[in-house]
Design a protein around this motif. Structure first.
Motif, PDB file in Angstrom:
ATOM      1  N   HIS A 113      10.013  13.252   4.447  1.00  0.00           N
ATOM      2  CA  HIS A 113      11.296  13.639   3.840  1.00  0.00           C
ATOM      3  C   HIS A 113      11.264  13.451   2.325  1.00  0.00           C
ATOM      4  O   HIS A 113      11.905  14.213   1.591  1.00  0.00           O
ATOM      5  N   THR A 114      10.523  12.456   1.865  1.00  0.00           N
ATOM      6  CA  THR A 114      10.422  12.224   0.419  1.00  0.00           C
ATOM      7  C   THR A 114       9.758  13.404  -0.275  1.00  0.00           C
ATOM      8  O   THR A 114      10.140  13.775  -1.399  1.00  0.00           O
ATOM      9  N   LEU A 115       8.763  14.008   0.375  1.00  0.00           N
ATOM     10  CA  LEU A 115       8.047  15.135  -0.224  1.00  0.00           C
ATOM     11  C   LEU A 115       8.704  16.485   0.060  1.00  0.00           C
ATOM     12  O   LEU A 115       8.238  17.497  -0.460  1.00  0.00           O
ATOM     13  N   ALA A 158       1.725  16.977  -1.708  1.00  0.00           N
ATOM     14  CA  ALA A 158       2.728  17.885  -1.147  1.00  0.00           C
ATOM     15  C   ALA A 158       2.650  17.846   0.375  1.00  0.00           C
ATOM     16  O   ALA A 158       1.658  17.406   0.961  1.00  0.00           O
ATOM     17  N   LEU A 159       3.698  18.313   1.018  1.00  0.00           N
ATOM     18  CA  LEU A 159       3.697  18.409   2.479  1.00  0.00           C
ATOM     19  C   LEU A 159       2.668  19.424   2.953  1.00  0.00           C
ATOM     20  O   LEU A 159       2.493  20.474   2.346  1.00  0.00           O
ATOM     21  N   ALA A 160       2.012  19.109   4.065  1.00  0.00           N
ATOM     22  CA  ALA A 160       1.207  20.093   4.790  1.00  0.00           C
ATOM     23  C   ALA A 160       1.982  20.486   6.060  1.00  0.00           C
ATOM     24  O   ALA A 160       3.055  19.938   6.345  1.00  0.00           O
ATOM     25  N   LEU A 166       7.044  17.623  11.489  1.00  0.00           N
ATOM     26  CA  LEU A 166       7.705  16.389  11.895  1.00  0.00           C
ATOM     27  C   LEU A 166       9.127  16.313  11.365  1.00  0.00           C
ATOM     28  O   LEU A 166      10.004  15.724  12.008  1.00  0.00           O
ATOM     29  N   ILE A 167       9.384  16.912  10.196  1.00  0.00           N
ATOM     30  CA  ILE A 167      10.747  16.933   9.662  1.00  0.00           C
ATOM     31  C   ILE A 167      11.654  17.701  10.594  1.00  0.00           C
ATOM     32  O   ILE A 167      12.811  17.331  10.835  1.00  0.00           O
ATOM     33  N   ALA A 173       9.538  11.605  15.513  1.00  0.00           N
ATOM     34  CA  ALA A 173       9.522  10.387  14.689  1.00  0.00           C
ATOM     35  C   ALA A 173      10.057   9.195  15.478  1.00  0.00           C
ATOM     36  O   ALA A 173       9.541   8.073  15.359  1.00  0.00           O
ATOM     37  N   ALA A 174      11.086   9.425  16.297  1.00  0.00           N
ATOM     38  CA  ALA A 174      11.626   8.342  17.115  1.00  0.00           C
ATOM     39  C   ALA A 174      10.582   7.837  18.110  1.00  0.00           C
ATOM     40  O   ALA A 174      10.460   6.636  18.351  1.00  0.00           O
ATOM     41  N   MET A 175       9.808   8.752  18.691  1.00  0.00           N
ATOM     42  CA  MET A 175       8.769   8.349  19.629  1.00  0.00           C
ATOM     43  C   MET A 175       7.653   7.599  18.918  1.00  0.00           C
ATOM     44  O   MET A 175       7.087   6.646  19.464  1.00  0.00           O
ATOM     45  N   ILE A 176       7.320   8.006  17.694  1.00  0.00           N
ATOM     46  CA  ILE A 176       6.277   7.310  16.935  1.00  0.00           C
ATOM     47  C   ILE A 176       6.685   5.861  16.682  1.00  0.00           C
ATOM     48  O   ILE A 176       5.883   4.930  16.839  1.00  0.00           O
TER      49      ILE A 176
END
Length: 420
Positions: A113-115, A158-160, A166-167, A173-176
């Motif tokens: 989210h930051t990127l 940068a995002l790949a 995942l965003i 993300a919750a499962m991770i």
């Protein structure tokens, strides 16, 4: 399969014949010396006579397990790429936990989210994450090596595609984050397999898995897993509704519906559909509050589907990622309860990550196999196994319906026979 000598033996296909050659190329003496077949009767001293395929497989495994053969394969032009590829595959298996922890760190620091707004340099990211610049650089390089982010000129990141994906899937993300408990339970996998670990963290997290009276669970005990269920169901709810339209039904009851993720998605698709939800009393109370706050009218009922009859009134019942959590005896009770609750001609939807899905074998056999072992109950089943259990429960016209992402969930639709 081949591996370079420093990676150790890896078994797999190499040649298309049983001679000491690859496409007509003779092995060097130091490799050929290790290729002599085992003395007759050594490998198969007992049991039926091995088939030709089994004998060839034993021959091939013996060759690939030889360090001399591995050295030869790593240098021979026709096999060098295979050896290198399999070395990487073997190392990835060894390093998988480290890769997952890099991903965990990225999620915990909210890197993706930051990127999202655009590329940022290492110094900015280090300050934002409260990391020393060299530590931030270490994490960023690791994430880039896993194709989660991309390195740009002038020290920017940068995002790949994987990070961007995942965003769009917050439930992943919750499962991770949740997997921290699974990793703790798998610290000694052999002890877990032998039943020597005692109570696991996952069995405590999912109170219905091992509890004698799961419907007695209190609100605090179900809060964490109810949120996780809501996240995981939201991930696949749209796929299920794309695969099967509820337009012809008057009322849907989602059994084991958690906080209402699936009925919420169904309400958006079919505004005129009456909705019911059944789950443990404490979970149903959370669902009622959440759905009411969202302006949805859903009849939420509490109970245990192992000991209480399911409410009647729905002509469609859904079981979304529920069946694989339970052992066969309990699943048989659940399916029979669903059959009893449906009217003649009613429909049952079973949405599951199924075993036997092409390309998804590691998901069902490795991931769910050990996750459910740590949880204390359940197993991934094939479509054929579930269909047989549905027939035993009294259902007819059982069919599999294609979904957009079968690796995540597949759908089986069963109908209760209409009375003549």
């Amino acid at each position: 399969m081949l591996s370079e000598v420093d990676a150790g033996p890896v078994a797999g296909p190499l040649v298309q014949g049983e001679r000491d050659s690859v496409r007509g190329v003779t092995f060097p003496d130091n490799a050929r010396s290790s290729l002599q077949p085992s003395p007759p009767g050594r490998v198969h001293a007992r049991g039926p006579r091995p088939t030709l395929r089994e004998r060839f497989r034993a021959f091939r495994i013996a060759r690939v397990a030889s360090p001399a053969f591995q050295r030869w394969a790593a240098g021979f032009p026709l096999t060098r790429r295979i050896a290198q590829r399999n070395t990487r595959a073997l190392f990835d298996l060894c390093a998988g936990f480290t890769y997952s922890q890099v991903l965990f760190a990225c999620v915990r620091l909210d890197l993706f989210h930051t990127l999202r707004p655009g590329p940022l340099p290492t110094a900015v990211l280090a300050e934002r994450f409260r990391l020393a610049p060299e530590r931030a650089e270490r994490l960023l390089k690791a994430a880039a090596s896993l194709d989660l982010i991309a390195r740009l000129p002038e020290g920017r990141w940068a995002l790949a595609d994987l990070g961007a994906a995942l965003i769009g899937n917050p439930s992943v993300a919750a499962m991770i984050e949740h997997h921290a408990m699974l990793y703790a339970d798998l610290a000694d996998p052999v002890a877990l397999l032998r039943g020597e670990t005692g109570p696991t963290r996952l069995s405590g997290y999912w109170p219905y898995a091992m509890a004698a009276e799961p419907d007695a669970a209190e609100a605090d005990a179900v809060a964490g897993y109810s949120r996780l269920m809501a996240a995981s169901q939201a991930l696949i709810a749209e796929d299920v509704l794309d695969a099967y339209s509820l337009a012809s039904h008057a009322c849907l009851m989602d059994v084991g519906g958690g906080e209402g993720a699936f009925v919420t998605a169904a309400a958006a698709r079919h505004p005129g559909l009456r909705l019911m939800l059944f789950d443990l009393p404490a979970v149903a109370a959370r669902a009622e509050a959440r759905l009411g706050a969202a302006g949805l009218t859903v009849a939420c009922r509490g109970g245990s589907f192992f000991s209480d009859p399911l409410p009647r009134g729905a002509d469609a019942i859904s079981l979304v990622r529920i069946v694989h959590d339970h052992d066969d005896a309990r699943v048989a009770v659940l399916l029979r309860a669903a059959h009893d609750a449906l009217p003649s001609g009613g429909t049952l939807l079973v949405a599951e990550p199924l075993a036997g899905t092409p390309g998804a074998e590691p998901i069902s056999d490795a991931y769910f196999g050990f996750y459910l072992l740590a949880m204390g109950s359940g197993r991934a089943r094939t479509a054929e196994e579930l269909s047989a259990m549905l027939r035993a429960a009294g259902f007819a016209e059982i069919r599999s319906v294609k979904t957009r992402r079968p690796l995540l969930t597949r759908l089986i639709v069963a109908r209760k026979s209409a009375k003549v």
